[in-house]
Every structure is written in structure tokens, then in C-alpha cells.
Design a protein around this motif. Sequence first.
Motif, short mmCIF file in Angstrom:
data_model
loop_
_atom_site.label_atom_id
_atom_site.label_comp_id
_atom_site.label_asym_id
_atom_site.label_seq_id
_atom_site.Cartn_x
_atom_site.Cartn_y
_atom_site.Cartn_z
N SER A 242 0.83 -1.20 0.00
CA SER A 242 0.00 0.00 0.00
C SER A 242 0.87 1.25 0.00
CB SER A 242 -0.95 -0.03 1.20
OG SER A 242 -0.20 -0.12 2.38
N LYS A 243 2.18 1.07 -0.13
CA LYS A 243 3.07 2.22 -0.23
C LYS A 243 3.12 2.66 -1.69
CE LYS A 243 6.09 1.21 3.69
NZ LYS A 243 5.38 2.14 4.57
N VAL A 244 2.10 3.41 -2.06
CA VAL A 244 1.96 3.81 -3.46
C VAL A 244 1.88 5.32 -3.55
CG1 VAL A 244 0.37 3.79 -5.40
CG2 VAL A 244 0.86 1.66 -4.17
N ALA A 245 2.71 5.86 -4.43
CA ALA A 245 2.64 7.30 -4.69
C ALA A 245 1.77 7.51 -5.91
CB ALA A 245 4.04 7.85 -4.94
N SER A 246 0.89 8.48 -5.81
CA SER A 246 0.02 8.73 -6.93
C SER A 246 0.17 10.17 -7.38
CB SER A 246 -1.40 8.34 -6.50
OG SER A 246 -2.31 9.26 -6.89
N PHE A 247 0.31 10.35 -8.67
CA PHE A 247 0.54 11.69 -9.23
C PHE A 247 -0.72 12.17 -9.92
CE2 PHE A 247 4.36 9.11 -9.33
CZ PHE A 247 5.19 9.85 -8.49
N HIS A 248 -0.94 13.43 -9.79
CA HIS A 248 -2.20 13.95 -10.34
C HIS A 248 -1.97 15.05 -11.36
CE1 HIS A 248 -4.80 11.60 -7.82
NE2 HIS A 248 -4.00 11.85 -6.82
N HIS A 249 -1.02 14.80 -12.25
CA HIS A 249 -0.75 15.79 -13.30
C HIS A 249 -1.97 16.03 -14.15
CE1 HIS A 249 3.37 15.59 -12.16
NE2 HIS A 249 3.46 14.32 -12.46
N ALA A 250 -2.58 14.93 -14.58
CA ALA A 250 -3.72 15.05 -15.49
C ALA A 250 -4.84 15.84 -14.84
CB ALA A 250 -4.20 13.67 -15.91
N MET A 251 -5.03 15.62 -13.55
CA MET A 251 -6.10 16.32 -12.85
C MET A 251 -5.84 17.82 -12.88
SD MET A 251 -7.65 15.27 -9.22
CE MET A 251 -7.40 16.61 -8.08
N LYS A 252 -4.58 18.20 -12.68
CA LYS A 252 -4.26 19.63 -12.69
C LYS A 252 -4.45 20.20 -14.09
CE LYS A 252 -1.13 19.51 -8.81
NZ LYS A 252 0.20 19.01 -8.49
N ILE A 253 -3.98 19.44 -15.08
CA ILE A 253 -4.13 19.91 -16.46
C ILE A 253 -5.62 20.02 -16.78
CG2 ILE A 253 -3.81 19.26 -18.89
CD1 ILE A 253 -1.16 17.86 -17.90
N GLY A 254 -6.36 19.00 -16.39
CA GLY A 254 -7.80 19.02 -16.65
C GLY A 254 -8.46 20.20 -15.97
N ALA A 255 -8.05 20.48 -14.74
CA ALA A 255 -8.64 21.60 -14.01
C ALA A 255 -8.29 22.91 -14.69
CB ALA A 255 -8.15 21.60 -12.57
N ALA A 256 -7.05 23.02 -15.19
CA ALA A 256 -6.62 24.24 -15.87
C ALA A 256 -7.43 24.43 -17.15
CB ALA A 256 -5.13 24.18 -16.18
N ILE A 257 -7.55 23.35 -17.92
CA ILE A 257 -8.32 23.42 -19.16
C ILE A 257 -9.78 23.77 -18.83
CG2 ILE A 257 -9.27 22.05 -21.09
CD1 ILE A 257 -6.60 20.47 -21.00
N GLY A 258 -10.28 23.12 -17.81
CA GLY A 258 -11.66 23.38 -17.41
C GLY A 258 -11.87 24.81 -16.96
N THR A 259 -10.87 25.36 -16.25
CA THR A 259 -10.99 26.74 -15.79
C THR A 259 -11.03 27.71 -16.98
OG1 THR A 259 -9.76 26.16 -13.81
CG2 THR A 259 -10.00 28.50 -14.29
N VAL A 260 -10.13 27.46 -17.94
CA VAL A 260 -10.09 28.32 -19.13
C VAL A 260 -11.42 28.19 -19.88
CG1 VAL A 260 -8.99 28.68 -21.37
CG2 VAL A 260 -7.59 28.26 -19.33
N GLY A 261 -11.83 26.93 -20.10
CA GLY A 261 -13.09 26.71 -20.81
C GLY A 261 -14.26 27.31 -20.04
N GLY A 262 -14.21 27.12 -18.72
CA GLY A 262 -15.28 27.64 -17.88
C GLY A 262 -15.30 29.16 -17.89
N ALA A 263 -14.11 29.77 -17.90
CA ALA A 263 -14.03 31.23 -17.94
C ALA A 263 -14.59 31.74 -19.25
CB ALA A 263 -12.58 31.68 -17.75
N ALA A 264 -14.25 31.03 -20.34
CA ALA A 264 -14.78 31.43 -21.65
C ALA A 264 -16.30 31.30 -21.64
CB ALA A 264 -14.18 30.55 -22.75
N ARG A 265 -16.77 30.19 -21.09
CA ARG A 265 -18.22 29.99 -20.99
C ARG A 265 -18.80 31.04 -20.05
NH1 ARG A 265 -20.33 24.42 -18.74
NH2 ARG A 265 -20.12 25.66 -16.86
N GLY A 266 -18.02 31.34 -19.00
CA GLY A 266 -18.47 32.33 -18.03
C GLY A 266 -18.63 33.71 -18.67
N VAL A 267 -17.77 34.04 -19.64
CA VAL A 267 -17.87 35.34 -20.30
C VAL A 267 -19.20 35.44 -21.03
CG1 VAL A 267 -16.93 36.79 -22.16
CG2 VAL A 267 -15.39 35.72 -20.49
N SER A 268 -19.55 34.37 -21.76
CA SER A 268 -20.82 34.42 -22.47
C SER A 268 -21.98 34.38 -21.48
CB SER A 268 -20.93 33.29 -23.50
OG SER A 268 -20.77 32.05 -22.88
#
Length: 109
Positions: free
Chosen positions: A11-37
Amino acid sequence: MSLQCPRCHSSKVASFHHAMKIGAAIGTVGGAARGVSAALAGGQAGALIGAFAGPVGITLGSVSGAIFGGLAGGVGGCALGAQLGESLDRHVLAHNLCLLCGHHFNLPA
Ligand SMILES: [Zn+2]
């Protein structure tokens, strides 16, 4: 949630969440664009509602409608992107590393 290595069951497992951060960043940009409209639409709706209260109401309605629309769009987009990134992270990319045997693995889809 505790991860377990599929090879050595440690159970000594390291888990990395790069994709989650990238996804959140993309989502924020997309959401901001959607938010503008959404902000524009919110501003118009706010102005319409405010029109009943006179000139001051129009200004207040536009501003609060725009702020609310923008916030809702940005937050929603970020949450959506984080979810997308998290499922990518868990099921597509090998981002879990066993600290005992060095095995890279994904969670089963
Ligand atoms: Zn292992």
C-alpha cells in the motif's frame, strides 16, 4: 481511498495527479470562456430585471448578473475539468507508482 500495488500488493503507493491539474486548468479556461458568455447573458438578464427598478436598477442588475454568470461559469468549468482530468489520471495515464517494487500502474477502469 487507499491504493494497492497490483504486483506486490503493497500500500506504499505514490500517486501523481498531473492530469487532474491539467484538466482543471483546461476546465478553468473553458469555464471562464463559458463564463464570459454567461456573464453577457447574465448582464442582459440583470439589466432586464433591473429595468423595472429604473436606471440604477439597470446598472446594478447588469453588474451583478455579469459577476454571477462569470463566477458560475468559471467554477463549473474548473470542477468539470478536474473531474475529466481525474478520470484520465486514474484510468488512462500510469500515474501510480509503487514505492516498494517500482511498478507503474493504473487503476482498473
Ligand atoms: Zn509493488
